[in-house]
Design an enzyme around this catalytic site. Structure first.
Site, short mmCIF file in Angstrom:
data_model
loop_
_atom_site.label_atom_id
_atom_site.label_comp_id
_atom_site.label_asym_id
_atom_site.label_seq_id
_atom_site.Cartn_x
_atom_site.Cartn_y
_atom_site.Cartn_z
N THR A 440 4.69 -12.72 -9.65
CA THR A 440 5.49 -13.90 -9.37
C THR A 440 5.64 -14.08 -7.87
OG1 THR A 440 7.53 -12.62 -9.48
CG2 THR A 440 6.80 -13.70 -11.50
N ASP A 441 5.96 -15.28 -7.44
CA ASP A 441 6.23 -15.54 -6.04
C ASP A 441 7.71 -15.29 -5.79
OD1 ASP A 441 6.40 -16.34 -3.46
OD2 ASP A 441 5.58 -18.34 -3.75
#
Length: 452
Positions: A440-441
């Site tokens: 995920t960012d």
């Protein structure tokens, strides 16, 4: 099977040495009332060596017939070839290409000698590209809920898409506003009840022996020993590995898994001994020099190794929707083909030296304003032909075969893209043949409802 264009050698007729970019564009038949299509699309390019005055060179550019396919998200819900003529032309720009093809059709505005009919399609073909060439997976609509016109809780919301067949009637006259009704607000909520899968089985923990990680090196992605390796880990070990993934991964003694170190990018490595930064990706792409882009990946891999880094968060392969987005410097181009080819080559430069490239951001992260939760609405034709094509070239089994992918902060429709089964599992894994991992960012807990 796509026809060919043959020219004499490219000759430098100027007075100084220089290089030329040879660009090849394709045109698909446009049928009013049917699928929207660009007048021309970039389908191939090559860069000459430095040519002195009167020096010449022959370059070869291949275009696959598959590049002419269009995604029909309305009727056939898969990739098709419409009936009609499919053109190829050389040109120094899209404007040149359009004019050349118009000349071939009888309007004297370009150079018809640079045009050929690559092939003629007698009738609609809705089967040839209805399966993935990488995996054999049947391809059909996965993203209907990301188009406001198809979203089940749209209420009174709707949009009109721009059509070449009716510019005046469909081109936006002002901003488009959507009303968030109660049902949509629920779908947008950050905290939702977890839906249990009744057919799911609990993982097996702390059982059996599969040896150490190194003993599995070289085995196929779906080899049974990978499951056995995971089964011998405890729940605590797996949770520790998965939840401690920011800028690296932890070590696990049980299977002799070495910890890794990652650096953000994509134009340079942060907090390193060398402190070297490169120009923006857009500048690399503007050279149309794939060898140069690959050498950038090669250099970044060398820099990573010097600094003890295993993974680079890059390249960025989202689209320049405007010149003013906050991440223009991290993305290659407004063109999906150029973006994909550049991403593929940088990844090969990085991974040839053992540095994992984590392409970002999956998907539709084409602006930075309120990107933490913003909802992006689009139809599936645009999603597949523009925004997802660079990911296929970068991580697809038949292309770049990259091994890392970072999801975005944003939503597509009402779904957070960091947990989109359609994007991550169906399209990237089952259709493109992606065999890497997702991160995920910077997914952090938040209690807010973002509806910007």
């Amino acid at each position: 099977n796509s026809g060919s264009l043959s020219f004499n050698h490219l000759i430098n007729t100027g007075n100084v040495a220089g290089r030329e970019t040879v660009q090849i564009y394709g045109q698909k038949p446009y049928i009013e009332g049917g699928l929207e299509k660009a007048s021309v699309e970039l389908m191939g390019f090559a860069k000459t060596k430095e040519l002195k005055k009167d020096e010449s060179e022959m370059v070869k550019i291949s275009v696959k017939k598959e590049q002419f396919k269009s995604y029909d998200n309305v009727i056939n819900k898969t990739y098709i070839l419409d009936a009609g003529d499919y053109y190829l032309t050389a040109g120094r720009s899209a404007h040149d290409a359009v004019n050349n093809i118009l000349s071939k059709k009888g309007k004297s505005v370009g150079n018809d000698k640079l045009v050929t009919v690559a092939f003629h399609q007698n009738e609609l073909d809705k089967t040839t590209y209805a399966k993935s060439s990488a995996t054999g997976k049947e391809i059909t609509n996965q993203l209907d809920a990301y188009d406001i016109n198809n979203y089940k809780n749209k209420g009174s919301n709707s949009v009109t898409y721009v059509s070449r067949g009716n510019w005046d009637g469909t081109f936006p006259k002002g901003k488009v506003s959507l009303d968030v009704n109660a049902e949509m607000a629920k779908d947008l909520a950050s905290h939702k009840e977890i839906v249990e899968n009744p057919e799911a089985k609990d993982p097996t923990y702390h059982s059996g022996e599969a040896g150490k990680l190194i003993s599995l090196r070289g085995l196929s992605y779906d080899h049974e020993l990978w499951d056995k390796l995971l089964n011998q880990l405890t729940y605590e070990e797996q949770a520790y590995l998965i939840t401690n993934g920011a800028f690296g991964t932890v070590s696990l003694d049980t299977i002799a898994l070495k910890g890794s170190k990652a650096s953000d990018g994509p134009n340079f490595l942060t907090s390193t001994k060398t402190n070297v930064a490169l120009p923006s990706e857009g500048i690399w792409a503007s050279t149309f020099d794939v060898d140069l882009v690959k050498s950038v990946g090669d250099y970044l891999a060398e820099d990573a190794r010097i600094n003890g880094i295993d993974t680079l968060y890059g390249p960025g392969i989202n689209i320049h929707r405007t010149p003013f987005i906050g991440r223009s410097n991290e993305y290659f181009s407004e063109d999906p083909f150029l973006t994909g080819i550049c991403g593929m080559n940088e990844i090969q430069g990085l991974e040839n030296k053992g540095v994992v490239a984590v392409v970002k951001h999956l998907a539709f992260n084409d602006e930075d304003s309120a990107r933490n939760g913003i909802s992006i609405w689009l139809n599936e034709q645009a999603a597949r032909e523009i925004y997802l094509l660079p990911f296929e070239y970068s991580v697809g089994k038949n292309y770049g075969n990259g091994h890392g992918c970072m999801s975005g902060f944003n939503r597509a429709g009402c779904d957070w893209v960091g947990a989109s089964n359609a994007l991550q599992n169906v399209i990237l894994r089952e259709e493109f043949g992606y065999e890497g991992y997702f991160i995920t960012d910077m997914a952090s807990s938040n209690g807010a409802l973002y509806m910007t």
